[in-house]
Design a protein around this motif. Structure first.
Motif, PDB file in Angstrom:
ATOM      1  N   LEU A 420      16.728   1.125  -9.998  1.00 14.71           N
ATOM      2  CA  LEU A 420      15.319   0.841  -9.713  1.00 14.71           C
ATOM      3  C   LEU A 420      15.174  -0.359  -8.778  1.00 14.71           C
ATOM      4  O   LEU A 420      14.240  -0.414  -7.968  1.00 14.71           O
ATOM      5  N   ARG A 421      16.095  -1.311  -8.873  1.00 13.36           N
ATOM      6  CA  ARG A 421      16.074  -2.422  -7.918  1.00 13.36           C
ATOM      7  C   ARG A 421      16.442  -1.917  -6.522  1.00 13.36           C
ATOM      8  O   ARG A 421      15.854  -2.348  -5.515  1.00 13.36           O
ATOM      9  N   ARG A 422      17.431  -1.023  -6.459  1.00  9.65           N
ATOM     10  CA  ARG A 422      17.876  -0.477  -5.171  1.00  9.65           C
ATOM     11  C   ARG A 422      16.714   0.231  -4.464  1.00  9.65           C
ATOM     12  O   ARG A 422      16.576   0.158  -3.236  1.00  9.65           O
ATOM     13  N   PHE A 426      11.833  -2.193  -8.980  1.00  6.33           N
ATOM     14  CA  PHE A 426      11.988  -3.442  -9.733  1.00  6.33           C
ATOM     15  C   PHE A 426      12.281  -4.588  -8.770  1.00  6.33           C
ATOM     16  O   PHE A 426      12.965  -4.404  -7.746  1.00  6.33           O
ATOM     17  N   GLY A 427      11.776  -5.764  -9.155  1.00 10.95           N
ATOM     18  CA  GLY A 427      12.157  -6.974  -8.450  1.00 10.95           C
ATOM     19  C   GLY A 427      13.532  -7.435  -8.897  1.00 10.95           C
ATOM     20  O   GLY A 427      14.136  -6.849  -9.807  1.00 10.95           O
ATOM     21  N   ALA A 428      14.026  -8.507  -8.293  1.00 10.56           N
ATOM     22  CA  ALA A 428      15.390  -8.988  -8.539  1.00 10.56           C
ATOM     23  C   ALA A 428      15.635  -9.311 -10.003  1.00 10.56           C
ATOM     24  O   ALA A 428      16.722  -9.068 -10.539  1.00 10.56           O
TER      25      ALA A 428
END
Length: 596
Positions: A420-422, A426-428
């Motif tokens: 989800l970050r990729r 999502f944020g870091a």
């Protein structure tokens, strides 16, 4: 054509006609080929026919709606047709409906039994009873349109020619539950009737993250090579195939992107067993220790060919009976480990105890570099591969159920956050836990997944499921674990031998032939001919009852004291005899006989 689509359609709904001398399966939905299939009730021979036979006015045939043919099993004189009589749509995968089998039915083609010897007829009936046990097999799934035996990555790698093949031709044999039962239909080239079935689990959910909707699916595929029950299938066979070997695939879809992450579990890959003997925790026995390096090397060679690099996580205790297994696994793994095989031991109970499962982060730190390097599959909106999974995490405890499921859910959670970050969802520093709705659904997803795998292997839902489901241990969860542990004891000792025979028969691990030994226990002689736990328990209780009654009469006649001692002695003697010969009083497999 969509990924995983077969070029040849299957029959999705049929009528089964029961005529006096034949069964006729009439397709009514699905494939454009609508020729009915005739199956002789005499010997199971089958052929396509032009239409439904004329019905007698005196004897109207029964008609039943069915949703698939699982296959045909040949015994001695008769054959047995297994069909799907109930299905439940449990969701979609890659755009196609997925069904769970809710009921099956066996139709006997055994009219030739009338002309067979009495002894052969008796043996045939014993085998046919095992098939009725298989009717209750839990956790069977299928699709008419996509191949459930293959991961998304494997589906994506199929060539155009392979995609045009019937689904059964595309299938991965090790995950095809009805592989053996389809053989007779394959021989007759009945492709529209050949429905691949997988044993395992299928669950999915949708969740909103702000304005974004993500779709999460979790699939389990149980390997059939060493399939069986908890106590009668442990360790690996001589070819390196392991008991309770399950592939778990977590699929995430978002805005046209698809991410897939595969993990596996399986019993410790050397030959060992734990034969039930009425004790709560039977002893572990390592078989053929000198062959362990060869067996383990075969196992990891197979995994490397299929998945790439492997990191094997061993969660067993370092002391007691489990400690012996740990020592054997760790020392042998050092001999076969290399650049693409890595062994990690993590004492789950020693580190996490019964409540501190957050300490699994210690384990994750040890494998995070492997996960970052070997990754997951990522497809863009056009179905083009942006990233692929180059390795797999293999997790085991003793049963590969409770500790394994908690650990795999932790790894799956971290990988979903990474994906989800990729994709910028999502944020870091953002995590699943910061979204309560997503968090709750994700926990339930993995808890249900673990329960399904556990029910198939042990007969009960997974232990420690409350942590997977709620994120912490609960009083209700601990009490439920106690009940499930008792149920496992009962099933392992008094039911699973027959279930193991049914599995071996349905999967083709036991090939029936005239004269092959399946001697009833009563004819074997020795203790086995008289061993009956219900009878022994009844005698023990009867002895104690008369001992108690005699004690009450002591005040009237002191001779009753000696009668009481006699009855108590008989009860204790029978109990001691049963305890000393516990293995023969258990429900044992009779097709592949275990050591006494």
């Amino acid at each position: 054509m969509e990924k995983g689509d077969s070029g040849q359609k299957l029959h999705t709904k049929m009528r089964l006609w029961e005529f006096p001398n034949q069964y006729v399966i009439e397709p009514i939905e699905g494939s454009s080929s609508r020729s009915p299939l005739s199956i002789s009730r005499k010997d199971g021979t089958m052929k396509l026919i032009d239409g439904i036979p004329e019905c007698s006015t005196l004897r109207v045939p029964k008609i039943m709606t069915i949703f698939g043919v699982i296959g045909m099993l040949k015994i001695l004189a008769g054959s047995y047709l297994l069909v799907i009589t109930g299905r439940e749509c449990v969701g979609t995968h890659m755009g196609h409906p997925i069904y769970k089998i809710s009921s099956m039915k066996v139709f006997a083609c055994d009219q030739t039994l009338n002309n067979t010897p009495a002894e052969q007829k008796k043996t045939e009936m014993e085998f046919s009873r095992l098939i009725t046990v298989a009717e209750k097999t839990y956790g069977l799934f299928f699709s008419y349109d996509t191949n459930l035996t293959l991961s998304v990555q494997r589906l994506n790698e199929l060539g155009n020619e392979s995609k045009l093949l019937p689904l059964w031709r595309q299938a991965e044999p090790r995950y095809l539950w009805n592989n053996y039962m389809l053989e007779m239909l394959i021989d007759h080239k009945l492709d529209p009737f050949l429905l691949p079935v997988v044993q395992g689990s299928f669950h999915h959910f949708q969740a909103a993250i702000g304005k974004d909707i993500i779709d999460i699916t979790l699939i389990a595929r149980r390997c059939t090579r060493r399939n069986g029950t908890r106590m009668w299938r442990r360790g690996a066979d001589a070819d390196g195939y392991c008991a309770n070997f399950v592939e778990s695939e977590q699929v995430m879809q978002f805005n046209g992107y698809t991410a897939s992450f595969v993990q596996i579990r399986g019993s410790m890959p050397f030959q060992w067993e734990q034969i039930v003997d009425l004790t709560y925790k039977p002893k572990f026995e390592i078989l053929k220790p000198d062959e362990a390096p060869r067996v383990m090397e075969r196992h990891f060679l197979d995994l490397r060919k299929k998945y790439g690099s492997v990191v094997a996580i061993d969660l067993v205790n370092t002391h007691g009976g489990e400690g012996r297994l740990y020592e054997k696994f760790s020392t042998t793994a050092q001999q076969v480990a290399g650049d693409d095989v890595r062994y990690i031991h993590f004492d789950f109970h020693g580190t996490c105890g019964h409540i501190h499962f957050d300490r699994l982060s210690i384990l994750y730190d040890q494998i995070s570099d492997f996960l970052e390097r070997n990754g997951y599959l990522l497809l863009n909106e056009k179905g083009e591969k942006m990233k692929e999974q180059l390795g797999v995490v293999r997790t085991n405890c003793v049963d590969c159920l409770d500790r394994t499921n908690v650990t795999q859910s932790m790894i799956g959670r971290n990988m979903l956050e990474y994906q989800l970050r990729r994709l910028g969802v999502f944020g870091a520093e953002e995590t699943i836990s910061s979204h309560p709705n997503l968090d709750d659904k994700f926990k339930i997803l993995w808890a249900d997944h673990g329960d399904d795998i556990s029910i198939q292997y042990s007969g009960t839902p997974a232990l420690k499921g409350d942590f997977t489901r709620f994120g912490h241990r609960t009083v209700q969860g601990i009490l439920t674990d106690g009940w499930n542990a008792l149920m496992r004891y009962y099933l392992n000792n008094f039911a699973d031998g027959t279930k193991q025979d049914a599995i071996d028969l349905m999967q083709g691990h036991y090939i029936i032939s005239v004269g092959r030994d399946m001697t009833p226990t009563s004819q074997n002689g020795g203790i086995e001919s008289i061993a009956s736990f219900p009878l022994a328990l009844g005698l023990v209780l009867t002895g104690f009852f008369f001992a108690t009654m005699s004690l009450r009469q002591v005040r009237y006649d002191f001779r009753h004291f000696f009668l009481s001692l006699m009855w108590a002695g008989i009860s204790i003697g029978i109990a001691a005899f049963v305890r000393a010969n516990g293995r023969v009083f258990c429900n044992r497999p009779r097709l592949h006989k275990p050591r006494s």
